[in-house]
Design an enzyme around this catalytic site. Structure first.
Site, mmCIF file in Angstrom:
data_model
loop_
_atom_site.group_PDB
_atom_site.id
_atom_site.type_symbol
_atom_site.label_atom_id
_atom_site.label_comp_id
_atom_site.label_asym_id
_atom_site.label_seq_id
_atom_site.Cartn_x
_atom_site.Cartn_y
_atom_site.Cartn_z
ATOM 1 N N LYS A 201 -10.133 22.610 0.204
ATOM 2 C CA LYS A 201 -11.350 22.213 0.919
ATOM 3 C C LYS A 201 -12.532 23.099 0.508
ATOM 4 C CE LYS A 201 -11.650 24.875 5.144
ATOM 5 N NZ LYS A 201 -12.088 24.993 6.491
ATOM 6 N N LYS B 130 -16.770 28.169 2.983
ATOM 7 C CA LYS B 130 -17.800 29.212 2.922
ATOM 8 C C LYS B 130 -17.301 30.428 2.187
ATOM 9 C CE LYS B 130 -18.814 28.719 7.775
ATOM 10 N NZ LYS B 130 -18.062 29.249 8.873
ATOM 11 N N LYS C 128 -5.184 32.575 6.703
ATOM 12 C CA LYS C 128 -6.048 33.750 6.860
ATOM 13 C C LYS C 128 -5.238 35.041 6.782
ATOM 14 C CE LYS C 128 -10.042 31.636 8.234
ATOM 15 N NZ LYS C 128 -11.300 31.490 8.928
HETATM 16 P P1 ATP Z 1 -13.919 29.309 6.240
HETATM 17 O O1 ATP Z 1 -13.966 28.466 5.026
HETATM 18 O O2 ATP Z 1 -14.605 30.623 6.090
HETATM 19 O O3 ATP Z 1 -12.569 29.376 6.870
HETATM 20 P P2 ATP Z 1 -15.108 27.051 7.398
HETATM 21 O O4 ATP Z 1 -16.053 26.649 6.322
HETATM 22 O O5 ATP Z 1 -13.875 26.276 7.598
HETATM 23 O O6 ATP Z 1 -14.809 28.595 7.300
HETATM 24 P P3 ATP Z 1 -15.732 26.966 10.192
HETATM 25 O O7 ATP Z 1 -16.771 27.708 10.925
HETATM 26 O O8 ATP Z 1 -14.324 27.386 10.424
HETATM 27 O O9 ATP Z 1 -16.007 27.037 8.676
HETATM 28 O O10 ATP Z 1 -15.886 25.421 10.460
HETATM 29 C C1 ATP Z 1 -16.974 24.812 11.090
HETATM 30 C C2 ATP Z 1 -16.764 23.306 11.145
HETATM 31 O O11 ATP Z 1 -16.915 22.742 9.846
HETATM 32 C C3 ATP Z 1 -15.397 22.877 11.649
HETATM 33 O O12 ATP Z 1 -15.533 21.770 12.520
HETATM 34 C C4 ATP Z 1 -14.681 22.459 10.403
HETATM 35 O O13 ATP Z 1 -13.710 21.472 10.656
HETATM 36 C C5 ATP Z 1 -15.800 21.906 9.556
HETATM 37 N N1 ATP Z 1 -15.518 22.037 8.132
HETATM 38 C C6 ATP Z 1 -15.334 23.193 7.446
HETATM 39 N N2 ATP Z 1 -15.117 22.958 6.140
HETATM 40 C C7 ATP Z 1 -15.148 21.609 5.985
HETATM 41 C C8 ATP Z 1 -14.996 20.736 4.867
HETATM 42 N N3 ATP Z 1 -14.770 21.201 3.653
HETATM 43 N N4 ATP Z 1 -15.107 19.404 5.075
HETATM 44 C C9 ATP Z 1 -15.354 18.917 6.306
HETATM 45 N N5 ATP Z 1 -15.513 19.681 7.391
HETATM 46 C C10 ATP Z 1 -15.414 21.008 7.260
#
Ligand code: ATP
Ligand code: LTN
Length: 336
Positions: free
Chosen positions: A197, A200, A115
């Site tokens: 991964k 969002k 980040k």
């Molecule tokens: P950003 O991508 O903006 O960093 P994020 O998509 O990782 O955000 P978070 O709010 O940080 O979103 O994560 C919410 C939950 O979703 C966490 O438990 C995280 O481990 C899970 N998660 C996020 N992305 C994935 C993914 N690609 N596959 C599986 N689990 C995920």
């Protein structure tokens, strides 16, 4: 333990539109675990402001996210669904825990490094101590288990270290939590770059499926998904990362094992497989989307549940906070 049940805590940020990764990696497991545990699921808005947000937009997204928790199947009478900012104990415990966390530990956090490189003009102290706030979230509720995707394991590890360090000085104040990683969907990858991964905050909209995407968009994105050279639906993480990701998604949506999927698509092309994955995802997301559309219109129902659950969360959080404050030497409040 609360009423004889083990406690579970997890949270999500309202910093974008949820993706299929968030759903399969986190939310779906939350629903599956919600009968067995006493659950606290937070919209972690204190964490969100570690990167700049538009205030109105954050408020709107946070409300949508809480509503989505219900739409995905979490009953707000049984699960405590609340905004982190409604329970001041999170910030108060985080301060105490900051004083039990070493900079050397925080320097190792890979999410911080990611980040910080993405937001090079705003590497603020909140971004740096983000894992400490996360530890406070979890420890306040004496959580036994924390369901998260694999990317959060490092933060769980530091939470356990902080809890153990505090306990070794003051006795058993905090329950040391265990991570809970689902069997499938633990790491859903980008549809365009399967080594990254699904996120969002990806700039390429074709890389992620968003929970509110309509069926045509979902099918179109899967048709465009990057595949490999082997031309067969076979699970080989080295040669076929794109196909493996699609198989994980399909397996997670249908409950089928890798072997069953390989059999089902034996001798069939990528095109047919991608369409099947798209259709499986549409049928999982459609009921969630329909329920969301109904709920978001019911303002008074959502408002009531927000008020009740913030009170409930505050009650449990304050119990732990008082205990920690007493241990570190803050004076008792004198009551009239
Ligand atoms: P950003 O991508 O903006 O960093 P994020 O998509 O990782 O955000 P978070 O709010 O940080 O979103 O994560 C919410 C939950 O979703 C966490 O438990 C995280 O481990 C899970 N998660 C996020 N992305 C994935 C993914 N690609 N596959 C599986 N689990 C995920
Ligand atoms: N850091 C997490 C969100 C989060 C969380 C938590 C998850 C904040 N506090 C407590 C589990 C438990 C993330 O970025 N996914």
């Amino acid at each position: 333990m609360i009423d004889g049940k083990k406690v579970l805590f997890s949270g999500m940020q309202a910093t974008g539109t949820l993706t299929l990764g968030n759903y399969l990696g986190a939310l779906k497991n939350w629903v599956a675990l919600s009968n067995e545990y006493e659950c606290f699921y937070s919209v972690v808005d204190l964490h969100s402001i570690t990167v700049r947000q538009d205030a109105g937009e954050l408020r709107r997204r946070a409300r949508n996210l809480l509503t989505l928790y219900i739409a995905a199947g979490l009953d707000p009478e049984k699960n405590c669904l609340y905004y982190q900012s409604h329970v001041p104990a999170h910030a108060e415990l985080a301060w105490i825990l900051n004083c039990f966390t070493y900079m050397g530990e925080l320097n190792r956090m890979t999410q911080f490094k990611d980040k910080a490189s993405k937001h090079a003009n705003n590497i603020n102290a909140g971004l740096y101590t983000y894992p400490v706030l996360m530890a406070a979230d979890i420890l306040l509720y004496q959580a036994d288990a924390v369901p998260v995707g694999k990317d959060q394991l490092q933060h769980l590890e530091i939470t356990r270290d902080i809890a153990q360090r505090f306990n070794s000085v003051y006795g058993d104040v905090f329950t040391v939590p265990e991570p809970f990683i689902g069997k499938t969907g633990a790491k859903i990858m980008s549809l365009q770059e399967p080594e990254k991964k699904m996120s969002k905050s990806d700039d390429n909209p074709n890389a992620s499926i968003f929970l509110m995407d309509d069926p045509d968009t979902i099918i179109r994105k899967f048709k465009k998904a990057v595949t490999d050279m082997e031309a067969s639906v076979r699970y080989d993480a080295v040669k076929q990362p794109g196909i493996c990701n699609l198989m994980d998604i399909y397996g997670s949506c249908t409950g089928k094992s890798t072997a069953e999927i390989e059999r089902e698509f034996d001798g069939k092309g990528y095109g047919e497989f991608k369409l099947a994955v798209g259709e499986a995802v549409v049928s999982v997301l459609k009921p969630v989307q329909e329920r969301f559309d109904e709920l978001i219109r019911d303002k008074s129902y959502i408002d009531t549940m927000i008020r009740k659950n913030a009170e409930k969360a505050g009650y449990y959080a304050n119990k732990t906070l008082r205990k920690a404050q007493k241990k570190v030497g803050f004076p008792e409040r004198v009551r009239e």
